[in-house]
Design a protein around this motif. Sequence first.
Motif, PDB file in Angstrom:
ATOM      1  N   ARG A 151       7.866  79.614 -92.431  1.00 18.53           N
ATOM      2  CA  ARG A 151       9.193  80.243 -92.487  1.00 18.53           C
ATOM      3  C   ARG A 151       9.643  80.239 -93.946  1.00 18.53           C
ATOM      4  O   ARG A 151      10.261  79.284 -94.418  1.00 18.53           O
ATOM      5  N   ALA A 152       9.340  81.312 -94.644  1.00 19.66           N
ATOM      6  CA  ALA A 152       9.659  81.400 -96.070  1.00 19.66           C
ATOM      7  C   ALA A 152      10.279  82.756 -96.378  1.00 19.66           C
ATOM      8  O   ALA A 152       9.726  83.539 -97.159  1.00 19.66           O
ATOM      9  N   ASP A 212       2.978  87.801 -99.086  1.00 18.17           N
ATOM     10  CA  ASP A 212       2.702  88.885 -98.157  1.00 18.17           C
ATOM     11  C   ASP A 212       3.062  88.393 -96.757  1.00 18.17           C
ATOM     12  O   ASP A 212       2.509  87.402 -96.267  1.00 18.17           O
ATOM     13  N   ALA A 213       3.993  89.076 -96.093  1.00 19.75           N
ATOM     14  CA  ALA A 213       4.519  88.616 -94.805  1.00 19.75           C
ATOM     15  C   ALA A 213       3.424  88.531 -93.742  1.00 19.75           C
ATOM     16  O   ALA A 213       3.375  87.575 -92.957  1.00 19.75           O
ATOM     17  N   ASP A 214       2.537  89.513 -93.692  1.00 20.85           N
ATOM     18  CA  ASP A 214       1.474  89.504 -92.680  1.00 20.85           C
ATOM     19  C   ASP A 214       0.498  88.363 -92.923  1.00 20.85           C
ATOM     20  O   ASP A 214       0.067  87.683 -91.978  1.00 20.85           O
ATOM     21  N   ALA A 215       0.125  88.147 -94.184  1.00 22.95           N
ATOM     22  CA  ALA A 215      -0.794  87.061 -94.501  1.00 22.95           C
ATOM     23  C   ALA A 215      -0.145  85.708 -94.230  1.00 22.95           C
ATOM     24  O   ALA A 215      -0.815  84.765 -93.778  1.00 22.95           O
ATOM     25  N   LEU A 216       1.155  85.607 -94.469  1.00 22.05           N
ATOM     26  CA  LEU A 216       1.861  84.358 -94.205  1.00 22.05           C
ATOM     27  C   LEU A 216       1.833  84.026 -92.714  1.00 22.05           C
ATOM     28  O   LEU A 216       1.613  82.873 -92.327  1.00 22.05           O
ATOM     29  N   ALA A 217       2.020  85.028 -91.870  1.00 18.36           N
ATOM     30  CA  ALA A 217       2.012  84.803 -90.426  1.00 18.36           C
ATOM     31  C   ALA A 217       0.655  84.310 -89.944  1.00 18.36           C
ATOM     32  O   ALA A 217       0.574  83.579 -88.941  1.00 18.36           O
ATOM     33  N   ALA A 218      -0.403  84.668 -90.661  1.00 15.73           N
ATOM     34  CA  ALA A 218      -1.755  84.278 -90.248  1.00 15.73           C
ATOM     35  C   ALA A 218      -2.260  83.023 -90.951  1.00 15.73           C
ATOM     36  O   ALA A 218      -3.320  82.507 -90.600  1.00 15.73           O
ATOM     37  N   GLU A 219      -1.514  82.511 -91.919  1.00 15.07           N
ATOM     38  CA  GLU A 219      -1.973  81.374 -92.715  1.00 15.07           C
ATOM     39  C   GLU A 219      -1.987  80.093 -91.874  1.00 15.07           C
ATOM     40  O   GLU A 219      -1.034  79.774 -91.171  1.00 15.07           O
ATOM     41  N   ARG A 220      -3.087  79.318 -91.959  1.00 13.56           N
ATOM     42  CA  ARG A 220      -3.214  78.079 -91.199  1.00 13.56           C
ATOM     43  C   ARG A 220      -3.553  76.878 -92.088  1.00 13.56           C
ATOM     44  O   ARG A 220      -3.572  75.759 -91.607  1.00 13.56           O
ATOM     45  N   ASP A 221      -3.817  77.099 -93.362  1.00 15.79           N
ATOM     46  CA  ASP A 221      -4.195  76.017 -94.262  1.00 15.79           C
ATOM     47  C   ASP A 221      -2.964  75.158 -94.572  1.00 15.79           C
ATOM     48  O   ASP A 221      -1.997  75.632 -95.173  1.00 15.79           O
ATOM     49  N   ALA A 222      -3.008  73.872 -94.155  1.00 14.50           N
ATOM     50  CA  ALA A 222      -1.847  73.000 -94.333  1.00 14.50           C
ATOM     51  C   ALA A 222      -1.488  72.820 -95.804  1.00 14.50           C
ATOM     52  O   ALA A 222      -0.300  72.761 -96.157  1.00 14.50           O
ATOM     53  N   ALA A 223      -2.489  72.751 -96.677  1.00 12.57           N
ATOM     54  CA  ALA A 223      -2.218  72.563 -98.100  1.00 12.57           C
ATOM     55  C   ALA A 223      -1.455  73.752 -98.669  1.00 12.57           C
ATOM     56  O   ALA A 223      -0.500  73.589 -99.443  1.00 12.57           O
ATOM     57  N   ALA A 257       7.493  74.167-100.342  1.00 15.98           N
ATOM     58  CA  ALA A 257       8.096  73.640-101.560  1.00 15.98           C
ATOM     59  C   ALA A 257       8.689  74.758-102.411  1.00 15.98           C
ATOM     60  O   ALA A 257       9.793  74.629-102.960  1.00 15.98           O
ATOM     61  N   VAL A 258       7.973  75.879-102.530  1.00 16.23           N
ATOM     62  CA  VAL A 258       8.478  77.002-103.327  1.00 16.23           C
ATOM     63  C   VAL A 258       9.715  77.615-102.665  1.00 16.23           C
ATOM     64  O   VAL A 258      10.694  77.955-103.340  1.00 16.23           O
ATOM     65  N   GLU A 259       9.690  77.754-101.349  1.00 16.16           N
ATOM     66  CA  GLU A 259      10.851  78.285-100.630  1.00 16.16           C
ATOM     67  C   GLU A 259      12.075  77.411-100.861  1.00 16.16           C
ATOM     68  O   GLU A 259      13.180  77.907-101.141  1.00 16.16           O
ATOM     69  N   ARG A 260      11.892  76.111-100.743  1.00 22.92           N
ATOM     70  CA  ARG A 260      13.005  75.169-100.945  1.00 22.92           C
ATOM     71  C   ARG A 260      13.531  75.267-102.377  1.00 22.92           C
ATOM     72  O   ARG A 260      14.732  75.209-102.617  1.00 22.92           O
TER      73      ARG A 260
END
Length: 366
Positions: free
Chosen positions: A321-322, A332-343, A350-353
């Motif tokens: 949620r960024a 990229d909103a689509d890539a963000l929705a598919a991202e699973r890497d915890a790191a 952190a960047v969103e905050r």
Amino acid sequence: MAFSAAVADLAVGAKAIGVLVSGGLDSLAVLVHALRVAEGRRVVAFTTDLTDDAGGSSAAVVRRLLDDLELPVELVVLDPLRDRGEPAWSAAGPRLDALPEVNAAVAERAAELGVGVLLSGDGADELLGVPRFATGAVVRRHGVRGGLQYGADVADSGPGLPGEVAGFIGRVLPAPVRARTYWAANWPAWCNPQAPAVLASPYREVATWWAHQWVDTQVAGHAAVGRSWAEADAHDALFPREVIPPAGPVLEASPFLHDGFLAAALALPLGDRYHPGLPSAYLRCKAQVVRLLPTSVLGALPRRKQYFSLALAHQAAAGRRAPRCVEAGLLDADALAAERDAAVLLVIAAVERWLVGAEKAGAAIR
């Protein structure tokens, strides 16, 4: 002596000393030395009750250590789901600690209790951990039997035994070739680094270009001073070091990163970071941290390291949620929705905050 001096220096002027404890050796060493230099001041231990990957409670480990070692400290246990705060914003950039909201809650509680400094074991693994490719250094310090024990302890980590053999052979290579082959063996994913797909263009391309330049600089630095593979790994573990500002109103510091202790630790031969006579691989590979503790407590020390990847994965979910990062064109909103890497997700959070905090501070995000 250097470690106690570092703890004492960092605690100067603090009416009460706080120590962030996790149940591991590094923070335990800080706590023991904080008690030594307290001179009648209160010492308060703070721990977050995380569940490790084996289902164990970190707070339970801490309580057992305090009881077994009979350490006279106040213990404050925080619940990572309930005890959360807003970490202090810094113009220096995003905070890259794993649990910033929980760390903020710790800082708030410490301030309420009159704690003047929060000490931690940050940097101990990077500074004193046994490097890879150190078979030769361990043999020179502890003999062939010690080298064989070291090989058994590192066989399942990183490049393992093939890497140890390659590192031994690499000593005879010219410095530029030695540096490049070290990098290929130790950091294969960083031989041709690619920025994560979640970054939007043109930032993804710029980040990839920067990563390639950074790798070339690191390799050239190793070659310029002629580091062995073990020396290069020890260097890469510690440098560059990300500086994380305090999460709240209380000063935060680690004696492992104090200038005086850094100088003493970096002067040690790499083979001294390992000791084959200790009773578990975890302790053998943290021999210099064990040396910071009284020999009488050896039987009570944990024999294995706790891992909290599942707890961090839960925290990383916030990175999905960024909206501010997406609106600013960073992600990229689509890539963000598919991202699973915890790191990756932890950095996104952190960047969103940080962007939200920057706007609150009066910055215009363009």
